[in-house]
Design a protein around this motif. Structure first.
Motif, mmCIF file in Angstrom:
data_model
loop_
_atom_site.group_PDB
_atom_site.id
_atom_site.type_symbol
_atom_site.label_atom_id
_atom_site.label_comp_id
_atom_site.label_asym_id
_atom_site.label_seq_id
_atom_site.Cartn_x
_atom_site.Cartn_y
_atom_site.Cartn_z
ATOM 1 N N HIS A 163 -30.424 -66.256 -61.459
ATOM 2 C CA HIS A 163 -30.044 -66.723 -60.120
ATOM 3 C C HIS A 163 -30.335 -65.648 -59.078
ATOM 4 O O HIS A 163 -30.897 -65.938 -58.011
ATOM 5 C CB HIS A 163 -28.560 -67.086 -60.101
ATOM 6 N N GLU A 164 -29.960 -64.407 -59.376
ATOM 7 C CA GLU A 164 -30.203 -63.327 -58.414
ATOM 8 C C GLU A 164 -31.690 -63.070 -58.243
ATOM 9 O O GLU A 164 -32.155 -62.801 -57.129
ATOM 10 C CB GLU A 164 -29.472 -62.062 -58.862
ATOM 11 N N VAL A 165 -32.443 -63.148 -59.328
ATOM 12 C CA VAL A 165 -33.899 -63.014 -59.211
ATOM 13 C C VAL A 165 -34.462 -64.170 -58.396
ATOM 14 O O VAL A 165 -35.445 -64.009 -57.652
ATOM 15 C CB VAL A 165 -34.550 -62.950 -60.610
ATOM 16 N N GLY A 166 -33.804 -65.335 -58.488
ATOM 17 C CA GLY A 166 -34.208 -66.464 -57.652
ATOM 18 C C GLY A 166 -34.145 -66.133 -56.173
ATOM 19 O O GLY A 166 -34.989 -66.575 -55.384
ATOM 20 N N HIS A 167 -33.144 -65.345 -55.786
ATOM 21 C CA HIS A 167 -33.066 -64.909 -54.390
ATOM 22 C C HIS A 167 -34.238 -63.989 -54.042
ATOM 23 O O HIS A 167 -34.754 -64.020 -52.919
ATOM 24 C CB HIS A 167 -31.749 -64.183 -54.127
ATOM 25 N N HIS A 168 -34.651 -63.175 -54.998
ATOM 26 C CA HIS A 168 -35.814 -62.310 -54.756
ATOM 27 C C HIS A 168 -37.071 -63.151 -54.554
ATOM 28 O O HIS A 168 -37.895 -62.847 -53.685
ATOM 29 C CB HIS A 168 -36.008 -61.348 -55.925
ATOM 30 N N VAL A 169 -37.207 -64.195 -55.346
ATOM 31 C CA VAL A 169 -38.345 -65.101 -55.177
ATOM 32 C C VAL A 169 -38.304 -65.705 -53.778
ATOM 33 O O VAL A 169 -39.331 -65.779 -53.085
ATOM 34 C CB VAL A 169 -38.322 -66.207 -56.254
ATOM 35 N N GLN A 170 -37.129 -66.146 -53.345
ATOM 36 C CA GLN A 170 -36.981 -66.679 -51.989
ATOM 37 C C GLN A 170 -37.379 -65.645 -50.947
ATOM 38 O O GLN A 170 -38.031 -65.963 -49.941
ATOM 39 C CB GLN A 170 -35.530 -67.102 -51.747
#
Length: 285
Positions: A163-170
């Motif tokens: 989930h936190e890496v998902g924010h990095h992708v965003q």
């Protein structure tokens, strides 16, 4: 999860036992004590909301002793292996889209540490800082997930990281910047609603990671998916608010209800398609 033999990411920055630096602190910023308690239990807290100047208690700074518990090393290895799978997935996704993926560093700390968004404390929970493009995680949160939130299991812990890496992708796609611009001038309820869409998309991206990692590595075991979905439900705003204060205030949601978080995580998990993760398209979430 079957991660034995999987490579470890070299992008883990282990600050446990190194001291936390000069604390900048976490200022209330108008948030009440109850709100801070709720935020402390939620994944992906927006650092700009809760991290700012002000000074933190010395007790919140990482102590100078190296972790002695062998289980801590096992968890560090687990984190590094999960992070490596996110690198493999998103490198492939970006490559197929004609772009280069630049993976984030993941900072392990204990008690507190300095981040590009201010002083990070354990109580805040895991978060992504867009200023320095790093994920911050105190491994004590995994224990709290199991004991306080009722969300045990390795895939539940992996969901947190994904989930936190998902924010990095965003962030790399420019989504966080555009959302921040759109939130300017909005009322509190509208701004919160926009942040909910950010978080649900990160949940969907975490699901995409789960789907594609399984296709690439066959890492999932029986019960793993249920663990992940349970973790998503455990951190819904409605459940956390009810647990913290006995009432639910939907207009104050910043991460989405349990049902919404499960729905979007499942959406990515079942499709493996980032195109299914447009939480900003309008309509019901």
């Amino acid at each position: 999860m079957r991660l034995g033999g999987q490579r470890e990411s070299s992008n883990v920055e282990d600050r446990r036992g190194s001291g936390g630096g000069l604390p900048i602190g976490i200022a209330g910023g108008g948030l009440g004590t109850i709100a801070l308690v709720v935020l402390a239990l939620v994944f992906g807290v927006d650092p700009s909301v809760i991290l700012s100047g002000g000074g933190a208690p010395e007790s919140q700074v990482s102590d100078s002793r190296a972790p002695a518990d062998p289980a801590q090393e096992d968890q560090r290895r687990f984190v590094a292996q999960v992070l490596a799978t996110t690198e493999d997935v998103w490198t492939d996704v970006f490559r197929r889209g004609g772009q280069d993926y630049q993976p984030p560093n993941l900072v392990l700390f204990s008690g507190g540490t300095q981040s590009g968004c201010g002083f990070a404390q354990t109580a805040v929970g895991p978060f992504y800082c867009p200023e320095d493009r790093k994920v911050y995680l105190d491994l004590a949160f995994f224990r709290d997930m199991e004991r306080k939130l009722g969300a045990p299991g390795d895939f539940a812990r992996a969901y947190v990281i994904a989930h936190e890496v998902g924010h990095h992708v965003q962030n790399q796609l420019g989504i966080l910047r555009r959302v921040e611009q759109e939130r300017r001038g909005l009322g509190e309820a509208q701004s919160n609603a926009m942040q909910v869409r950010v978080e649900l998309q990160a949940d969907c991206f975490a699901g995409v990671w789960g789907n594609r990692t399984q296709r690439m590595r066959q890492v999932l075991e029986e019960g793993d998916i249920e663990e992940g979905l349970n973790a998503a439900a455990a951190v819904g705003d409605d459940r956390l608010q009810r647990r913290a204060r006995g009432t639910v205030v939907p207009e104050s949601f910043t991460h989405g209800s349990s049902a919404q978080r499960v729905r979007w995580f499942r959406r990515g998990l079942e499709s493996g398609d980032v195109r299914q993760c447009d939480s900003f398209a309008g309509g019901a979430l």
